[in-house]
Design a protein around this motif. Structure first.
Motif, PDB file in Angstrom:
ATOM      1  N   ARG A 251       0.850  -1.200   0.000  1.00 59.79           N
ATOM      2  CA  ARG A 251       0.000   0.000   0.000  1.00 59.79           C
ATOM      3  C   ARG A 251       0.873   1.232   0.000  1.00 59.79           C
ATOM      4  NH1 ARG A 251      -1.658   3.642   3.649  1.00 59.79           N
ATOM      5  NH2 ARG A 251      -0.695   2.483   5.329  1.00 59.79           N
ATOM      6  N   CYS A 252       0.595   2.156  -0.927  1.00 63.79           N
ATOM      7  CA  CYS A 252       1.330   3.413  -0.988  1.00 63.79           C
ATOM      8  C   CYS A 252       0.835   4.335   0.126  1.00 63.79           C
ATOM      9  CB  CYS A 252       1.122   4.079  -2.356  1.00 63.79           C
ATOM     10  SG  CYS A 252       1.920   5.703  -2.472  1.00 63.79           S
ATOM     11  N   PRO A 253       1.737   4.889   0.958  1.00 60.84           N
ATOM     12  CA  PRO A 253       1.303   5.771   2.040  1.00 60.84           C
ATOM     13  C   PRO A 253       0.838   7.139   1.541  1.00 60.84           C
ATOM     14  CG  PRO A 253       3.688   5.650   1.988  1.00 60.84           C
ATOM     15  CD  PRO A 253       3.178   4.672   0.962  1.00 60.84           C
ATOM     16  N   THR A 254       1.163   7.497   0.311  1.00 61.13           N
ATOM     17  CA  THR A 254       0.787   8.806  -0.225  1.00 61.13           C
ATOM     18  C   THR A 254      -0.583   8.779  -0.895  1.00 61.13           C
ATOM     19  OG1 THR A 254       3.117   9.358  -0.550  1.00 61.13           O
ATOM     20  CG2 THR A 254       1.512  10.665  -1.778  1.00 61.13           C
ATOM     21  N   CYS A 255      -0.763   7.915  -1.901  1.00 64.60           N
ATOM     22  CA  CYS A 255      -2.034   7.889  -2.648  1.00 64.60           C
ATOM     23  C   CYS A 255      -2.920   6.712  -2.250  1.00 64.60           C
ATOM     24  CB  CYS A 255      -1.757   7.849  -4.145  1.00 64.60           C
ATOM     25  SG  CYS A 255      -1.072   6.276  -4.733  1.00 64.60           S
ATOM     26  N   GLU A 256      -2.419   5.796  -1.440  1.00 63.72           N
ATOM     27  CA  GLU A 256      -3.125   4.619  -0.932  1.00 63.72           C
ATOM     28  C   GLU A 256      -3.475   3.584  -2.008  1.00 63.72           C
ATOM     29  OE1 GLU A 256      -6.351   6.109   1.503  1.00 63.72           O
ATOM     30  OE2 GLU A 256      -4.983   6.243   3.202  1.00 63.72           O
ATOM     31  N   ARG A 257      -2.777   3.618  -3.160  1.00 64.02           N
ATOM     32  CA  ARG A 257      -2.960   2.547  -4.144  1.00 64.02           C
ATOM     33  C   ARG A 257      -2.530   1.230  -3.530  1.00 64.02           C
ATOM     34  NH1 ARG A 257      -1.476   6.480  -7.917  1.00 64.02           N
ATOM     35  NH2 ARG A 257      -2.855   6.536  -9.730  1.00 64.02           N
ATOM     36  N   LEU A 258      -3.189   0.161  -3.952  1.00 61.11           N
ATOM     37  CA  LEU A 258      -2.835  -1.180  -3.516  1.00 61.11           C
ATOM     38  C   LEU A 258      -2.268  -1.949  -4.698  1.00 61.11           C
ATOM     39  CD1 LEU A 258      -5.992  -2.100  -1.414  1.00 61.11           C
ATOM     40  CD2 LEU A 258      -3.779  -1.324  -0.568  1.00 61.11           C
ATOM     41  N   TYR A 259      -1.141  -2.605  -4.474  1.00 66.68           N
ATOM     42  CA  TYR A 259      -0.495  -3.423  -5.499  1.00 66.68           C
ATOM     43  C   TYR A 259      -0.521  -4.874  -5.038  1.00 66.68           C
ATOM     44  CZ  TYR A 259       1.315   0.929  -7.437  1.00 66.68           C
ATOM     45  OH  TYR A 259       1.426   2.182  -7.995  1.00 66.68           O
ATOM     46  N   PHE A 260      -1.064  -5.754  -5.873  1.00 65.97           N
ATOM     47  CA  PHE A 260      -1.118  -7.180  -5.577  1.00 65.97           C
ATOM     48  C   PHE A 260      -0.062  -7.894  -6.413  1.00 65.97           C
ATOM     49  CE2 PHE A 260      -5.003  -5.697  -3.906  1.00 65.97           C
ATOM     50  CZ  PHE A 260      -5.456  -6.620  -2.993  1.00 65.97           C
ATOM     51  N   PHE A 261       0.746  -8.708  -5.751  1.00 65.04           N
ATOM     52  CA  PHE A 261       1.839  -9.416  -6.407  1.00 65.04           C
ATOM     53  C   PHE A 261       1.574 -10.913  -6.453  1.00 65.04           C
ATOM     54  CE2 PHE A 261       3.708  -5.577  -4.817  1.00 65.04           C
ATOM     55  CZ  PHE A 261       4.729  -5.251  -5.690  1.00 65.04           C
ATOM     56  N   GLU A 262       2.069 -11.533  -7.505  1.00 64.53           N
ATOM     57  CA  GLU A 262       2.104 -12.992  -7.611  1.00 64.53           C
ATOM     58  C   GLU A 262       3.424 -13.339  -8.297  1.00 64.53           C
ATOM     59  OE1 GLU A 262      -0.480 -15.865 -10.219  1.00 64.53           O
ATOM     60  OE2 GLU A 262      -1.620 -15.218  -8.443  1.00 64.53           O
ATOM     61  N   ASP A 263       4.196 -14.217  -7.690  1.00 61.92           N
ATOM     62  CA  ASP A 263       5.519 -14.573  -8.207  1.00 61.92           C
ATOM     63  C   ASP A 263       6.388 -13.332  -8.417  1.00 61.92           C
ATOM     64  OD1 ASP A 263       4.856 -17.310  -8.242  1.00 61.92           O
ATOM     65  OD2 ASP A 263       3.959 -17.107 -10.234  1.00 61.92           O
ATOM     66  N   ASN A 264       6.328 -12.408  -7.466  1.00 58.90           N
ATOM     67  CA  ASN A 264       7.132 -11.173  -7.464  1.00 58.90           C
ATOM     68  C   ASN A 264       6.825 -10.225  -8.618  1.00 58.90           C
ATOM     69  OD1 ASN A 264       8.544 -11.799  -5.078  1.00 58.90           O
ATOM     70  ND2 ASN A 264       9.861 -13.172  -6.239  1.00 58.90           N
ATOM     71  N   LYS A 265       5.637 -10.349  -9.218  1.00 56.31           N
ATOM     72  CA  LYS A 265       5.221  -9.442 -10.290  1.00 56.31           C
ATOM     73  C   LYS A 265       3.871  -8.846  -9.924  1.00 56.31           C
ATOM     74  CE  LYS A 265       7.524 -12.065 -13.879  1.00 56.31           C
ATOM     75  NZ  LYS A 265       7.373 -12.896 -15.070  1.00 56.31           N
ATOM     76  N   VAL A 266       3.696  -7.552 -10.208  1.00 55.47           N
ATOM     77  CA  VAL A 266       2.414  -6.909  -9.943  1.00 55.47           C
ATOM     78  C   VAL A 266       1.382  -7.489 -10.907  1.00 55.47           C
ATOM     79  CG1 VAL A 266       1.137  -4.731  -9.967  1.00 55.47           C
ATOM     80  CG2 VAL A 266       3.488  -4.775  -9.132  1.00 55.47           C
ATOM     81  N   ILE A 267       0.288  -8.023 -10.334  1.00 52.69           N
ATOM     82  CA  ILE A 267      -0.767  -8.594 -11.170  1.00 52.69           C
ATOM     83  C   ILE A 267      -2.016  -7.719 -11.189  1.00 52.69           C
ATOM     84  CG2 ILE A 267       0.024 -10.980 -11.013  1.00 52.69           C
ATOM     85  CD1 ILE A 267      -2.235 -11.392  -8.884  1.00 52.69           C
ATOM     86  N   LYS A 268      -2.183  -6.876 -10.150  1.00 54.65           N
ATOM     87  CA  LYS A 268      -3.331  -5.962 -10.090  1.00 54.65           C
ATOM     88  C   LYS A 268      -2.955  -4.724  -9.299  1.00 54.65           C
ATOM     89  CE  LYS A 268      -6.857  -9.470 -10.431  1.00 54.65           C
ATOM     90  NZ  LYS A 268      -7.885 -10.246  -9.840  1.00 54.65           N
ATOM     91  N   THR A 269      -3.523  -3.595  -9.713  1.00 51.23           N
ATOM     92  CA  THR A 269      -3.339  -2.332  -8.999  1.00 51.23           C
ATOM     93  C   THR A 269      -4.720  -1.726  -8.768  1.00 51.23           C
ATOM     94  OG1 THR A 269      -1.238  -1.955 -10.121  1.00 51.23           O
ATOM     95  CG2 THR A 269      -2.253  -0.047  -9.070  1.00 51.23           C
ATOM     96  N   TYR A 270      -4.962  -1.295  -7.564  1.00 52.17           N
ATOM     97  CA  TYR A 270      -6.230  -0.662  -7.217  1.00 52.17           C
ATOM     98  C   TYR A 270      -5.977   0.755  -6.723  1.00 52.17           C
ATOM     99  CZ  TYR A 270      -8.223  -5.342  -7.364  1.00 52.17           C
ATOM    100  OH  TYR A 270      -8.624  -6.590  -7.765  1.00 52.17           O
ATOM    101  N   ALA A 271      -6.723   1.722  -7.257  1.00 52.24           N
ATOM    102  CA  ALA A 271      -6.650   3.101  -6.795  1.00 52.24           C
ATOM    103  C   ALA A 271      -7.979   3.443  -6.115  1.00 52.24           C
ATOM    104  CB  ALA A 271      -6.395   4.043  -7.958  1.00 52.24           C
ATOM    105  N   LEU A 272      -7.904   4.143  -5.003  1.00 49.28           N
ATOM    106  CA  LEU A 272      -9.109   4.494  -4.271  1.00 49.28           C
ATOM    107  C   LEU A 272      -9.908   5.568  -5.003  1.00 49.28           C
ATOM    108  CD1 LEU A 272      -7.827   4.713  -0.600  1.00 49.28           C
ATOM    109  CD2 LEU A 272      -9.106   2.884  -1.686  1.00 49.28           C
ATOM    110  N   GLU A 273     -11.210   5.486  -4.879  1.00 48.59           N
ATOM    111  CA  GLU A 273     -12.086   6.516  -5.387  1.00 48.59           C
ATOM    112  C   GLU A 273     -12.695   7.237  -4.194  1.00 48.59           C
ATOM    113  OE1 GLU A 273     -15.030   4.697  -7.862  1.00 48.59           O
ATOM    114  OE2 GLU A 273     -13.580   4.105  -9.381  1.00 48.59           O
ATOM    115  N   PRO A 274     -12.950   8.529  -4.325  1.00 44.11           N
ATOM    116  CA  PRO A 274     -13.575   9.242  -3.207  1.00 44.11           C
ATOM    117  C   PRO A 274     -14.962   8.691  -2.907  1.00 44.11           C
ATOM    118  CG  PRO A 274     -13.139  10.725  -5.064  1.00 44.11           C
ATOM    119  CD  PRO A 274     -12.680   9.372  -5.463  1.00 44.11           C
ATOM    120  N   ALA A 275     -15.319   8.689  -1.639  1.00 47.80           N
ATOM    121  CA  ALA A 275     -16.660   8.240  -1.245  1.00 47.80           C
ATOM    122  C   ALA A 275     -17.695   9.235  -1.739  1.00 47.80           C
ATOM    123  CB  ALA A 275     -16.741   8.106   0.264  1.00 47.80           C
ATOM    124  N   SER A 276     -18.850   8.710  -2.127  1.00 51.72           N
ATOM    125  CA  SER A 276     -19.886   9.634  -2.640  1.00 51.72           C
ATOM    126  C   SER A 276     -20.744  10.179  -1.549  1.00 51.72           C
ATOM    127  CB  SER A 276     -20.763   8.965  -3.670  1.00 51.72           C
ATOM    128  OG  SER A 276     -20.816   7.587  -3.569  1.00 51.72           O
TER     129      SER A 276
END
Length: 79
Positions: free
Chosen positions: A54-79
């Protein structure tokens, strides 16, 4: 233990332990399997299937498998 750059430009590093970058997340099935043991000793905990950073600045989440990023999630503001 490694490092990489987030899409926002922040350096993410897991060289120091403990750190605020790497998150330990278990599925319910993984957690249930861990709890089946009579005595839980922290050094015996298996690593979760997915490595998550998790990035402490923008809070993106990076999911790894076999030491490679397989998915990235960026937060959206709550409505």
């Amino acid at each position: 233990m490694a490092n990489m750059y987030c899409k926002c430009g922040e350096t993410l590093s897991t060289v120091m332990a403990p750190n605020d970058i790497q998150i330990r997340m278990y599925t319910d099935k993984e957690w249930d399997k861990i709890l089946e043991v009579d005595t839980i000793e922290s050094w015996k905990f298996p690593l979760p299937k997915n490595d998550v950073w998790r990035c402490p600045t923008c809070e993106r989440l990076y999911f790894f498998e076999d030491n490679k990023v397989i998915k990235t999630y960026a937060l959206e503001p709550a409505s």
